[in-house]
Design a protein around this motif. Structure first.
Motif, short mmCIF file in Angstrom:
data_model
loop_
_atom_site.label_atom_id
_atom_site.label_comp_id
_atom_site.label_asym_id
_atom_site.label_seq_id
_atom_site.Cartn_x
_atom_site.Cartn_y
_atom_site.Cartn_z
N ARG A 135 -12.78 -120.48 -45.66
CA ARG A 135 -14.16 -120.84 -45.30
C ARG A 135 -15.13 -120.37 -46.37
NH1 ARG A 135 -16.22 -116.92 -41.06
NH2 ARG A 135 -16.32 -115.70 -43.01
N ASP A 136 -15.00 -119.10 -46.75
CA ASP A 136 -15.94 -118.54 -47.73
C ASP A 136 -15.81 -119.23 -49.08
OD1 ASP A 136 -16.64 -116.87 -45.70
OD2 ASP A 136 -15.72 -115.06 -46.55
N LEU A 140 -20.07 -114.72 -40.37
CA LEU A 140 -20.40 -115.32 -41.67
C LEU A 140 -20.97 -114.31 -42.66
CD1 LEU A 140 -21.94 -118.71 -40.50
CD2 LEU A 140 -19.97 -118.44 -42.00
N ALA A 143 -19.69 -114.53 -46.20
CA ALA A 143 -19.85 -115.77 -46.95
C ALA A 143 -20.88 -115.65 -48.07
CB ALA A 143 -20.24 -116.91 -46.01
#
Length: 660
Positions: free
Chosen positions: A164-165, A186, A189
């Protein structure tokens, strides 16, 4: 393709960096005429040097080529959906488990969110990541980002944090839209995240008018999708409004109608999602949010599709291959069934078509770089002797060329690499100008500024004009000095009775390379399958090892999970390399029986019956075989507890001696 064919980047050939009138960079041989709309752009030299020169520019791609909406001839997704709102405003647009939105609702909510995004600083071609649970909010966010002039980056919430990151970071996302539940996760991130609720609150008391997207250009970036690269590092592919609009409105595909309910089963990050969202919204049909296909298959798929009144969907090929063998009626309620992402099995097509399914069944082919699909084949019948289902003919407006290693057309019947031209060709790879230049080339078969994408896939064109997928350029391997295409081996062996699915993978390095056949099937003797392979294949194409597996594994995108397949192949070869061969008559007998019952080869003295895939029913059959062949009486407790071959042989020998 012939292994001795001239190759594109032969040593000694001179290339030039070239630029199209639209601003795209690529490379082209100096001795060949440049296609219309392209001109030299500086450096000449060898291939690698020219690619390095493009990479050094630091320009991933040109921005929008049109000065304004009045001069841009291309479709925009915002205009396409706007027309649907005008025609079908009160019809359902999207339904999830909690709420339903009409097209008017979708337009209003997305327009307000777009104004909030603009207030937050989002402007033309800014990337905005969407990290939301499956549901109506996803579609509101996508349309809002486009209306604000941005490009969306859909990130599947099931992905590991590291993946995701990476997607958020490598896309250059300015902002992440998420939910309050997902927001705390998150932090790693490294980018500003905002919830749907926060965006709504930002407009409270403000006079900002909802945005319509009227100023968006068709040549603007619309989304960034990630696909796995050959190095294992995902590549960020930039698709423009005109790419997605071309696919959404393509007349070669069966027409969706406002009464259709389209199942949303794809990952948001997979390109099949383009069909579920943009083809549906362009037609005024309704998106029905369902679990992803792997989760749906784990339940009663047929019942769920009927309960949700789904009439159309794009199902991953691997799912269709597996599902119809268990339930040929699973898709029978659909009016339109598309499949794509891998090779559809002829046996799966026969199963589906032998049931009550009466809809339109299409096999789609195309990489993400070609906007989901560039060819389609309407599957109406598959004969018992057919070993390949065609990928069909090009979609309306698409150029599909089969070229040799020197990028020249091959004759019909010969194998060539698939190159894609036309309006579906993506802008390129974000932040990778050199890779973009090497894969997106000037199109000599198209009008001004045309570009073609080198897919790395191989196909042949039949006498009837239909295209047949053959395999991958990078799948070709040399075994014992011979060039082998594993997919060709698969096609020939998949016809054998009892074979449901089959994958041939390459394990080992250099001179130690082996072909390993992983076979899913019923009532199947691997010894007989090996004998069949020796009859129909040259000896260098006969797999060195065969192993029976429950199913060919698929990843979340519905494609073959090549990593798992390689691990399965290595495990089988490792087992064989450490196996101690049978040492006496009883061990030889038991090894042969185990091979027959378990569908394995080269059983060793220390192998365990259950570790090789045995179960209680097979244990019952083993007990009966031993009793019938050797006259040795064993009870079920014996065969269920004495599970190592050597130990069972000792028990059988002791019982024989005791009986005598």
């Amino acid at each position: 393709m012939r292994s001795d064919a001239a190759t594109w980047n032969d040593t000694g050939r001179r290339f030039s960096v070239v630029r199209s009138d639209a601003g795209h960079l690529s490379v082209w041989p100096v001795e060949r005429p440049l296609p219309p709309g392209w001109r030299p752009a500086g450096r000449e030299g060898d291939y690698e040097g020219c690619i390095a020169a493009v990479e050094a520019t630091g320009d991933a791609w040109p921005g929008p080529q049109c000065a304004g909406r009045a001069t841009c001839p291309h479709d925009t997704l915002t205009a396409i959906v706007g027309e649907t709102v005008r025609l079908h405003g009160d019809r359902g647009a999207v339904t999830d488990a909690d709420r339903a939105l009409t097209y008017r609702d979708l337009d209003r909510e997305s327009g307000r969110m777009a104004a909030a995004l603009r207030r937050s600083g989002v402007s033309r071609e800014d990337r905005v990541a969407v990290y939301l649970p499956r549901g109506a909010d996803v579609f509101v966010a996508l349309l809002a980002i486009l209306k604000a002039g941005g490009a969306y980056v859909p990130v599947d919430t099931r992905y590991p944090d590291a993946r995701r990151d990476l997607m958020i970071r490598d896309s250059g996302a300015r902002l992440v839209i998420t939910s309050s539940r997902l927001l705390p996760g998150l932090a790693s991130a490294g980018v500003t995240a905002v919830t749907v609720e926060e965006l709504t609150e930002r407009l409270t008391g403000q006079d900002d008018a909802p945005l319509t997207g009227d100023d968006v250009l068709g040549c603007q970036a619309a989304c960034v999708l990630f696909t796995s690269g050959s190095s294992g590092v995902p590549k960020a592919i930039v698709l423009e409004h005109r790419n997605l609009g071309y696919f959404a409105l393509n007349s070669a595909l069966p027409r969706l109608v406002p009464e259709d309910r389209v199942g949303h089963v794809s990952s948001l990050s997979f390109d099949a999602f383009n069909f579920e969202v943009w083809c549906t919204l362009a037609a005024g049909a309704e998106i029905v949010v369902l679990p992803t296909m792997p989760d749906l298959v784990a339940t009663d798929l047929q019942r769920e599709l009927r309960r949700q009144r789904v009439t159309a969907m794009l199902a991953p090929t691997m799912a269709v291959n597996h599902v119809v063998h268990e339930d040929r009626e699973a898709f029978s309620s659909l009016r339109i069934l598309h499949t794509g992402g891998d090779v559809i099995l002829p046996s799966a097509c026969r199963e589906l078509l032998s049931g009550s399914f009466a809809g339109a069944f299409h096999n789609l082919y195309g990489p993400t770089e070609g906007t989901t699909a560039c060819t389609a084949y309407h599957i109406e019948a598959v004969g018992p002797d057919e070993v390949n289902v065609p990928i069909g003919v090009p979609l309306t407006g698409a150029g599909v060329y089969l070229l040799d290693g020197d990028r020249r057309p091959v004759v019909d019947g010969q194998v060539g690499e698939i190159f894609i031209g036309g309006p579906g060709v993506a802008r390129g790879y974000l932040g990778q100008p050199g890779l973009t230049a090497s894969r997106f080339l000037p199109d000599p078969f198209a009008p001004d500024c045309g570009r073609m994408y080198a897919t790395g896939d191989l196909a042949r064109r039949r006498d009837d004009g239909l295209l047949e997928f053959v395999g991958r350029v990078d799948d070709q391997v040399k075994v014992r000095g011979y060039r082998v295409e594993p997919r060709e081996v698969e096609r020939l062996l998949s016809r054998y009775p009892g074979v449901r699915d089959l994958a041939v993978v390459v394990s080992g390095e250099g001179d130690g390379k082996h072909l390993v056949a992983l076979v899913a099937g019923e009532a199947l003797s691997l010894r007989d399958l090996r004998d069949h392979a020796a009859e129909v294949l040259p000896d260098y194409m006969v797999p060195g090892a065969f192993a029976l597996v429950r199913e060919i594994p698929a990843n979340d995108h519905g494609k073959r999970d090549t990593g798992r397949l390689l691990r399965m192949a290595r495990d089988e070869l490792r087992r064989r390399s450490t196996a101690v061969p049978p040492r006496n008559e009883v061990e030889h007998y038991l090894a042969k029986v185990w091979e027959d019952l378990l569908g394995v080869e080269e059983v060793g003295v220390h192998d365990d019956f259950f570790a090789l895939g045995g179960n209680s029913m097979l244990s019952f059959r083993l007990r009966r075989r031993i009793g019938g062949d050797l006259g040795v009486s064993l009870d079920m407790h014996d065969v269920l507890t004495v599970t190592v071959l050597g130990e069972l042989a000792d028990l059988v020998t002791a019982r024989r001696c005791g009986a005598s």
